[in-house]
Design an enzyme around this catalytic site. Sequence first.
Site, PDB file in Angstrom:
ATOM      1  N   ARG A 108      82.284  15.269  59.641  1.00 28.45           N
ATOM      2  CA  ARG A 108      81.772  16.415  58.878  1.00 28.45           C
ATOM      3  C   ARG A 108      81.983  16.330  57.364  1.00 28.45           C
ATOM      4  O   ARG A 108      81.473  17.179  56.636  1.00 28.45           O
ATOM      5  CB  ARG A 108      82.372  17.748  59.386  1.00 28.45           C
ATOM      6  N   ASP A 109      82.712  15.359  56.873  1.00 27.38           N
ATOM      7  CA  ASP A 109      82.888  15.271  55.419  1.00 27.38           C
ATOM      8  C   ASP A 109      82.920  13.813  54.965  1.00 27.38           C
ATOM      9  O   ASP A 109      83.777  13.416  54.169  1.00 27.38           O
ATOM     10  CB  ASP A 109      84.179  15.987  54.995  1.00 27.38           C
ATOM     11  N   LEU A 110      81.964  13.047  55.462  1.00 31.62           N
ATOM     12  CA  LEU A 110      81.881  11.648  55.058  1.00 31.62           C
ATOM     13  C   LEU A 110      81.338  11.535  53.643  1.00 31.62           C
ATOM     14  O   LEU A 110      80.326  12.142  53.308  1.00 31.62           O
ATOM     15  CB  LEU A 110      80.975  10.872  56.030  1.00 31.62           C
ATOM     16  N   ASN A 114      86.191   9.560  50.514  1.00 37.50           N
ATOM     17  CA  ASN A 114      86.974   9.576  51.748  1.00 37.50           C
ATOM     18  C   ASN A 114      86.996   8.215  52.437  1.00 37.50           C
ATOM     19  O   ASN A 114      87.428   8.108  53.591  1.00 37.50           O
ATOM     20  CB  ASN A 114      86.449  10.636  52.711  1.00 37.50           C
ATOM     21  N   THR A 161      80.992  18.280  51.772  1.00 38.70           N
ATOM     22  CA  THR A 161      80.589  18.115  50.378  1.00 38.70           C
ATOM     23  C   THR A 161      79.074  18.215  50.293  1.00 38.70           C
ATOM     24  O   THR A 161      78.364  17.483  50.987  1.00 38.70           O
ATOM     25  CB  THR A 161      81.068  16.756  49.842  1.00 38.70           C
TER      26      THR A 161
END
Length: 224
Positions: A108-110, A114, A161
């Site tokens: 969900r936040d690649l 990260n 993001t």
Amino acid sequence: MLCKISFNNNNLVNYNHVWLEISSTNDFGPKIPCAYILQQYCSGGNLEEFIINLQNPILKPHELKKWKLSHKRQQLKGRLLNNDEILLIFQQIVSGVYELHKNHIIHRDLKPSNCLLAEPYFTDFTQLESDISKIPTILVSDFGESQLEGEFRNATGATGTLEYTAPELLNFNDDNVPQFNKKTDVYALGMILYFMCFGKLPYEYSNEVELLKNEIKGSNELMM
């Protein structure tokens, strides 16, 4: 969730220990329960800052944020990643995400920030050719927004993001809250690949939230 993602995979950051302490997060606040996470140390920094520094090796650390918010890029003082570097780095990122998806976990936040470099990558900032044997292990990290496949959200609050968020997640109404799934992770992978190739994202309004959101929602096809 941390227990579920502690797999024996070279491309997922390793969480070594998690513990709870009653502690104060600042000098004037009260003591509260705080969760501390001891994870694998990656001395090479993250992929986003590496690519920015590769393009502009003269940038100082405090100038990185300003450069990222500027859509009009100055003439490169360094270079972009070459095809061999892109292929090897992206293969490792995909390997980490595949391990998550195989175990029914959605990240969900690649995003490039990260994706961590296990060790510094020392390369020539001016030569297009590079020794890819020196590329360190790339590890996918930051599972704070992760969820198990099949879990549903009821709220429409911001998650992840915006620049790497799939358009369908931004199109919702009171009766329809779009859900994260493996495909939304794959979309983020595509945006990471774009950033690796061009050193920027294909958005005009990258530093204006509402305009950027409308640009993402209204784009059926992203043009270079």
